[in-house]
Design an enzyme around this catalytic site. Structure first.
Site, PDB file in Angstrom:
ATOM      1  N   GLU A 175       0.777  -1.250   0.087  1.00 34.67           N
ATOM      2  CA  GLU A 175       0.108  -0.242  -0.024  1.00 34.67           C
ATOM      3  C   GLU A 175       0.906   1.232  -0.066  1.00 34.67           C
ATOM      4  O   GLU A 175       0.457   2.467   0.499  1.00 34.67           O
ATOM      5  CB  GLU A 175      -0.950   0.068   1.257  1.00 34.67           C
ATOM      6  CG  GLU A 175      -1.956  -1.204   1.215  1.00 34.67           C
ATOM      7  CD  GLU A 175      -3.344  -0.942   0.540  1.00 34.67           C
ATOM      8  OE1 GLU A 175      -3.835  -0.044   0.548  1.00 34.67           O
ATOM      9  OE2 GLU A 175      -3.859  -2.037  -0.324  1.00 34.67           O
ATOM     10  N   HIS A 247      -4.428   1.394   7.469  1.00 36.16           N
ATOM     11  CA  HIS A 247      -2.950   1.709   7.164  1.00 36.16           C
ATOM     12  C   HIS A 247      -2.415   2.252   8.417  1.00 36.16           C
ATOM     13  O   HIS A 247      -2.907   2.980   9.198  1.00 36.16           O
ATOM     14  CB  HIS A 247      -2.737   2.968   5.997  1.00 36.16           C
ATOM     15  CG  HIS A 247      -3.358   2.581   4.757  1.00 36.16           C
ATOM     16  ND1 HIS A 247      -4.389   3.294   4.051  1.00 36.16           N
ATOM     17  CD2 HIS A 247      -3.103   1.388   4.123  1.00 36.16           C
ATOM     18  CE1 HIS A 247      -4.537   2.746   2.782  1.00 36.16           C
ATOM     19  NE2 HIS A 247      -4.006   1.757   2.678  1.00 36.16           N
ATOM     20  N   CYS A 368      -3.165  11.261   3.826  1.00 30.32           N
ATOM     21  CA  CYS A 368      -3.341  10.215   2.671  1.00 30.32           C
ATOM     22  C   CYS A 368      -3.503  11.125   1.364  1.00 30.32           C
ATOM     23  O   CYS A 368      -3.143  10.537   0.216  1.00 30.32           O
ATOM     24  CB  CYS A 368      -5.124   9.766   2.778  1.00 30.32           C
ATOM     25  SG  CYS A 368      -5.187   8.770   4.144  1.00 30.32           S
TER      26      CYS A 368
HETATM   27  O1  SUG Z   1      -7.882   2.816   0.392  1.00 32.08           O
HETATM   28  N1  SUG Z   1     -10.670   4.809   0.549  1.00 32.08           N
HETATM   29  C1  SUG Z   1      -9.188   4.623   0.429  1.00 32.08           C
HETATM   30  C2  SUG Z   1      -8.659   5.877   1.743  1.00 32.08           C
HETATM   31  C3  SUG Z   1      -7.105   5.762   1.728  1.00 32.08           C
HETATM   32  C4  SUG Z   1      -6.570   6.475   2.784  1.00 32.08           C
HETATM   33  N2  SUG Z   1      -5.078   6.440   2.494  1.00 32.08           N
HETATM   34  C5  SUG Z   1      -4.233   6.465   3.633  1.00 32.08           C
HETATM   35  N3  SUG Z   1      -4.424   6.103   4.710  1.00 32.08           N
HETATM   36  N4  SUG Z   1      -3.099   6.720   3.237  1.00 32.08           N
HETATM   37  C6  SUG Z   1      -8.794   3.315   1.039  1.00 32.08           C
HETATM   38  O2  SUG Z   1      -9.580   2.724   1.952  1.00 32.08           O
HETATM   39  C7  SUG Z   1     -12.792   4.368  -0.294  1.00 32.08           C
HETATM   40  C8  SUG Z   1     -13.629   4.336  -1.567  1.00 32.08           C
HETATM   41  C9  SUG Z   1     -14.980   4.311  -1.544  1.00 32.08           C
HETATM   42  O3  SUG Z   1     -15.527   3.473  -0.495  1.00 32.08           O
HETATM   43  O4  SUG Z   1     -15.733   4.616  -2.461  1.00 32.08           O
HETATM   44  C10 SUG Z   1     -11.500   4.456  -0.267  1.00 32.08           C
HETATM   45  O5  SUG Z   1     -11.058   3.790  -1.145  1.00 32.08           O
END
Ligand code: SUG
Length: 440
Positions: A175, A247, A368
């Site tokens: 990730e 994460h 993020c």
């Molecule tokens: O991968 N949300 C992302 C959020 C990423 C956050 N990134 C970090 N923590 N670095 C994920 O879960 C939600 C999309 C949706 O439900 O439409 C989403 O992909």
């Protein structure tokens, strides 16, 4: 040592930003699933965050949104015919797949890649490994286009190495920088790279998915040519993942010699700090700032995203600035903690709160939304200058967003085939402004 700056490359939020409820283990994504989103406001909020850092005198970059919908996914799933026919049939037969194809998740560029600055690598190149994001279907679609963007921006193999993503198999689940922290005395100096994994390759973990494997971390560290003595690989606490920290950057952020983290972030905190001190011996004296559970319960940390903040050195300020989401000001325990922290004499001297609510509602805070790339002057001079922002360029991007993005989008709206054209036109305008037309 060559002096270097940390450049934050934020993801420009795309026109199809929606609440698809696609990420198991991401509590915000589940909570807001099916709600109406506002892509225009989302992109403007993101650009305003970038503007505030430009105003503070930091170097700010941007990565363009990826092409959406991703027709390759729909074609792979057996849909054929014209674009309109593909979308209409997918909306009827596989609406979840259509949501995945439309996801604007590439906005969270902390997951775009893992980056190792040239001061840390054996060949002196600045290394990138795009993350395969193979745990979540909608995110697994990102890396081919992300790789293309990185190659366009960081062209020139005498300075930059853009690797292929790791194999798309659960053993290699990766990730990117969301599970990676670099610590150092100053950005241009040799540093220590900390990788945080959630499971071993062959291990199956019950409950919410552990998205990063130890094997993925080890593989990236090897291919970036990192010195094993300056590399630390530790396990994220199972409890943190189960509480919704999908994460590590939901419970930890580090910058320079400072590591700001929740007591429940790591499986073994004492061993983690000891390993970091050993790896940083002779380079810097680690300054850990641990937030105790008794002051900020893990649930509050995750709901408020206190740790999903940018920890930055502003020019002319002695102590670090934490750029945190507004939600951390609105949560009693985290607001109180921030007040006490800055009143003390620790390494974090100020907290600035930013409004990125549209992204937050999908589980993406300020940290993020950015990929950190430490660059020397020569590297900065050589990367594609069209993506390095000043306020004028931000104004231009915001004007294009206001012209071409909707201010209301529900997951059902994705069934309208004309929305695909709208997304293409919007993206092409942005690519033109960023002088990245080749990616169209
Ligand atoms: O991968 N949300 C992302 C959020 C990423 C956050 N990134 C970090 N923590 N670095 C994920 O879960 C939600 C999309 C949706 O439900 O439409 C989403 O992909």
């Amino acid at each position: 040592m060559k002096p270097a700056v940390e450049v934050n490359f934020d993801g420009l939020i795309g026109p199809s930003h929606n609440y698809g409820g696609l990420s198991d283990g991401n509590l915000a994504s589940a909570r807001n699933s099916g709600d109406v989103s506002n892509p225009r406001e989302a992109a403007v909020q993101g650009l305003e965050k970038m503007r505030s850092l430009v105003r503070a005198g930091l170097v700010q970059g941007v990565l363009p949104p990826l092409p959406r919908p991703n027709f390759d996914l729909l074609v792979s799933a057996g849909f054929t015919g014209s674009d309109t026919q593909i979308i209409e049939a997918a909306a009827r037969q596989a609406p979840r797949l259509l949501k995945a194809a439309y996801s604007a998740s590439s906005m969270w560029t902390a997951n775009a890649a893992t980056v190792s600055p040239s001061a840390d690598t054996s060949d002196g190149l600045l290394h990138f490994t795009p993350a395969n994001l193979s745990t979540m279907l909608h995110r697994s679609l990102e890396h081919p286009d992300t790789t293309a963007s990185l190659i366009s921006i960081f062209a020139g193999d005498h300075r930059f190495a853009v690797h292929a993503a790791l194999p798309a198999h659960p053993d290699f689940s990766d990730e990117g920088a969301a599970n990676h922290v670099r610590l150092c005395a100053e950005h241009g100096a040799r540093g220590v790279e900390l990788f945080v994994y959630g499971r071993d390759a062959a291990e199956s973990v019950a409950g919410f998915p552990a998205r990063q494997t130890r094997l993925a971390a080890e593989s990236v560290a090897r291919s970036h040519g990192l010195d094993p003595a300056r590399t630390v690989i530790v396990r994220q606490a199972k409890r943190a993942i189960e509480a919704g920290a999908f994460h590590n950057d939901v419970v930890c952020v580090g910058a320079l010699d400072t590591l700001f983290f929740h007591e429940a972030a790591f499986e073994d905190t004492a061993a983690t700090l000891e390993a970091l001190r050993r790896a940083g011996d002779g380079l810097f004296d680690l300054k850990p700032v641990m937030v105790p559970e008794a002051e900020v319960p893990l649930e509050d940390a995750i709901r408020s995203y206190l740790f999903n903040s940018q920890l930055l050195q502003f020019p002319d300020e002695d102590r670090l600035v934490l750029v945190a989401p507004l939600e951390a000001k609105e949560t009693a325990s985290t607001a109180r903690f921030c007040e006490q922290m800055v009143a003390g004499n620790g390494p974090i001297g100020r907290v600035e709160f930013v409004d990125v609510r549209q992204s937050m509602r999908n589980g993406g805070g300020p940290a993020c939304l950015r990929l950190r790339v430490v660059m020397t002057e020569d590297e900065l001079a050589e990367c594609h200058s069209g993506v390095i922002l000043d306020e004028e360029l931000i104004d231009e991007l915001q004007a294009a967003v206001r012209r071409t993005y909707r201010d209301r989008l529900s997951p059902e709206d994705l069934a309208d085939p004309s929305f695909a054209d709208e997304c293409r036109v919007a993206r092409e305008e942005l690519l033109k402004i960023l002088e990245l037309e080749d990616l169209a």
